[in-house]
Write an enzyme that holds these catalytic residues in place. Structure first.
Site, mmCIF file in Angstrom:
data_model
loop_
_atom_site.group_PDB
_atom_site.id
_atom_site.type_symbol
_atom_site.label_atom_id
_atom_site.label_comp_id
_atom_site.label_asym_id
_atom_site.label_seq_id
_atom_site.Cartn_x
_atom_site.Cartn_y
_atom_site.Cartn_z
ATOM 1 N N ASN A 9 0.824 -0.761 -0.160
ATOM 2 C CA ASN A 9 -0.102 0.131 0.329
ATOM 3 C C ASN A 9 1.037 1.179 -0.226
ATOM 4 O OD1 ASN A 9 -1.869 2.202 0.541
ATOM 5 N ND2 ASN A 9 -2.743 1.368 2.740
ATOM 6 N N TRP A 10 1.292 2.421 -1.225
ATOM 7 C CA TRP A 10 1.803 3.045 -1.361
ATOM 8 C C TRP A 10 1.495 4.115 -0.577
ATOM 9 C CZ3 TRP A 10 3.915 2.603 -7.050
ATOM 10 C CH2 TRP A 10 4.563 1.722 -7.389
ATOM 11 N N LYS A 11 0.484 4.116 0.038
ATOM 12 C CA LYS A 11 -0.827 5.015 0.316
ATOM 13 C C LYS A 11 -0.668 6.693 -0.463
ATOM 14 C CE LYS A 11 -0.226 2.877 5.323
ATOM 15 N NZ LYS A 11 -0.584 3.364 6.010
ATOM 16 N N HIS A 95 -9.490 1.187 5.085
ATOM 17 C CA HIS A 95 -8.433 1.266 5.519
ATOM 18 C C HIS A 95 -8.847 1.706 6.444
ATOM 19 C CE1 HIS A 95 -4.816 2.559 6.650
ATOM 20 N NE2 HIS A 95 -4.021 1.265 5.828
ATOM 21 N N GLU A 97 -7.157 4.666 8.068
ATOM 22 C CA GLU A 97 -6.720 5.872 8.031
ATOM 23 C C GLU A 97 -7.786 5.892 7.374
ATOM 24 O OE1 GLU A 97 -3.252 5.875 5.115
ATOM 25 O OE2 GLU A 97 -2.335 4.906 7.271
ATOM 26 N N GLU A 167 -4.818 -5.217 10.448
ATOM 27 C CA GLU A 167 -4.256 -4.132 10.783
ATOM 28 C C GLU A 167 -4.282 -3.472 11.885
ATOM 29 O OE1 GLU A 167 -2.047 -2.942 6.714
ATOM 30 O OE2 GLU A 167 -4.046 -1.877 7.168
ATOM 31 N N GLY A 173 2.609 2.773 10.861
ATOM 32 C CA GLY A 173 3.307 3.413 10.933
ATOM 33 C C GLY A 173 4.122 3.997 11.797
ATOM 34 N N SER A 208 3.368 -1.982 10.297
ATOM 35 C CA SER A 208 4.857 -2.238 10.678
ATOM 36 C C SER A 208 5.489 -3.365 9.707
ATOM 37 C CB SER A 208 4.916 -1.277 11.530
ATOM 38 O OG SER A 208 4.982 -0.077 12.105
ATOM 39 N N GLY A 229 3.119 -0.735 4.361
ATOM 40 C CA GLY A 229 3.035 0.023 3.837
ATOM 41 C C GLY A 229 4.698 0.481 3.609
ATOM 42 N N GLY A 230 4.523 1.700 4.579
ATOM 43 C CA GLY A 230 6.054 2.160 4.566
ATOM 44 C C GLY A 230 7.099 1.569 3.320
HETATM 45 P P1 13P Z 1 2.737 0.151 6.965
HETATM 46 O O1 13P Z 1 3.700 -1.011 7.024
HETATM 47 O O2 13P Z 1 3.722 1.353 7.424
HETATM 48 O O3 13P Z 1 2.947 0.230 9.124
HETATM 49 O O4 13P Z 1 1.319 0.234 6.618
HETATM 50 C C1 13P Z 1 0.539 -0.827 7.232
HETATM 51 C C2 13P Z 1 -0.908 -0.421 6.842
HETATM 52 O O5 13P Z 1 -1.314 0.776 6.434
HETATM 53 C C3 13P Z 1 -1.138 -0.978 4.855
HETATM 54 O O6 13P Z 1 -1.774 -0.824 5.222
#
Ligand code: 13P
Length: 247
Positions: A9-11, A95, A97, A167, A173, A208, A229-230
Site C-alpha cells: 500500500n503506497w498510500k 483502511h 486511515e 491492521e 506506521g 509495520s 505500507g512504508g
Molecule cells: P505500515 O507498514 O507503514 O505500518 O502501514 C501499514 C498499512 O497501513 C498498510 O495498509
C-alpha cells in the site's frame, strides 16, 4: 489457509515517474522466489502508469479506495467500474486511515465492499483496533463488529470470497508490530467468525511489517500474507518480505 498474498500500500506517495520506476523495479522480481501473489496499491492517479509498467509481469494492481456508488453524478468520486477499466483486480476498503481521518463509518465501508464486489473487484477489507481499544480489551469485539457490518449487508458467503486484512491501528506506521501471537490470536478469531466457508479466505496482517519481523508473522497458521505500507516503497525491501510468505 487462504491463498498467499503480499500487498504493498503506497498510500499518498510519489509522482507518476517515481511510481513507474518503483513498479518497474518490483516487476523485475523472480516469480519463483515467492509463493504469494504480489499486489501493488498505488495512488489513484498513478494506477494507469503502474498498470502499464506491470503489463508483462504477474503482479496485480489495486486501488486504495472506491466509491460506494455506481457511475453517475458524484463529483470527485471514482467507481469500481472505472477501477476495473484501469486494470485493477483488488481494492482496499475500510483502511483505518480512511475510517479515522476521512470519517468512513462501518456502513459506508460495507457499501464500498458491496460496490467493489458487484463490479468484479476483490475487496480487501481492513479491520483493526486502536491502542485505546486494545488497552480496554475490546480488540476482538471491535474487529468482529467491523466484519459483521459487512456480513449484514452482503452475507457471509460474499465476505468469505474477499480478503480480510487485520491492521491494528497502533501498529500502523509506528514501527511497532503486533507480536506473532497477538496477530495470530485475532486472525484465529476472525477465521472462526467466518465459519466453514472462511477456511480458505485469505487473511493478511498489516502494521509495520518489514523484512525482519515478517517471517515469524507469516509462520502463523492463520496469517496468509501481509499488507505492507512504508516498507513497500522500497523495491528490495518489499520483495524480501514477499519471499517470506509461506505457500
Ligand atoms: P505500515 O507498514 O507503514 O505500518 O502501514 C501499514 C498499512 O497501513 C498498510 O495498509
Amino acid at each position: 489457509m487462504g491463498k498467499p498474498l503480499i500487498a504493498g500500500n503506497w498510500k499518498m506517495h510519489g509522482t507518476a515517474e517515481s511510481a513507474r520506476k518503483l513498479a518497474t523495479e518490483v516487476s523485475h522480481h523472480n516469480a519463483q522466489e515467492t509463493a504469494a501473489e504480489i499486489i501493488i496499491f498505488p495512488p489513484l492517479v498513478h494506477i494507469s502508469a503502474v498498470s502499464d509498467a506491470l503489463s508483462d509481469s504477474s503482479i496485480s494492481v489495486g486501488a486504495q479506495n472506491v466509491s460506494q456508488y455506481s457511475n453517475g453524478a458524484y463529483t470527485g468520486e471514482v467507481s469500481a467500474e472505472m477501477l476495473l477499466d484501469q486494470g485493477c483486480k483488488y481494492v482496499l476498503v475500510g483502511h483505518s486511515e480512511r475510517r479515522a481521518i476521512l470519517g468512513e463509518s462501518d456502513q459506508t465501508v460495507a457499501e464500498k465492499f458491496r460496490a467493489a464486489q458487484n463490479a468484479g473487484l476483490i475487496p480487501i477489507l481492513c479491520v483493526g483496533e486502536s491502542l485505546q481499544q486494545r488497552q480496554q480489551d475490546a480488540t476482538l469485539e471491535v474487529v468482529a463488529k467491523q466484519i459483521s457490518a459487512v456480513i449484514d449487508l452482503v452475507g457471509l458467503d460474499r465476505v468469505c470470497q474477499s480478503v480480510i486484512a487485520y491492521e491494528p491501528v497502533w501498529a500502523i506506521g509506528t514501527g511497532e508490530t503486533a507480536s506473532p501471537e497477538q496477530a495470530q490470536d485475532v486472525h484465529a478469531v476472525i477465521r472462526t467468525q467466518l465459519g466453514e466457508a472462511g477456511r480458505s479466505t485469505t487473511l493478511l496482517y498489516g502494521g509495520s511489517v518489514n523484512k525482519s519481523n515478517a517471517a515469524e508473522l507469516f509462520k502463523q497458521p492463520d496469517i496468509d500474507g501481509g499488507l505492507v505500507g512504508g516498507a513497500s516503497l522500497e523495491a528490495d525491501e518489499f520483495l524480501n518480505i514477499a519471499q517470506l510468505v509461506e505457500a
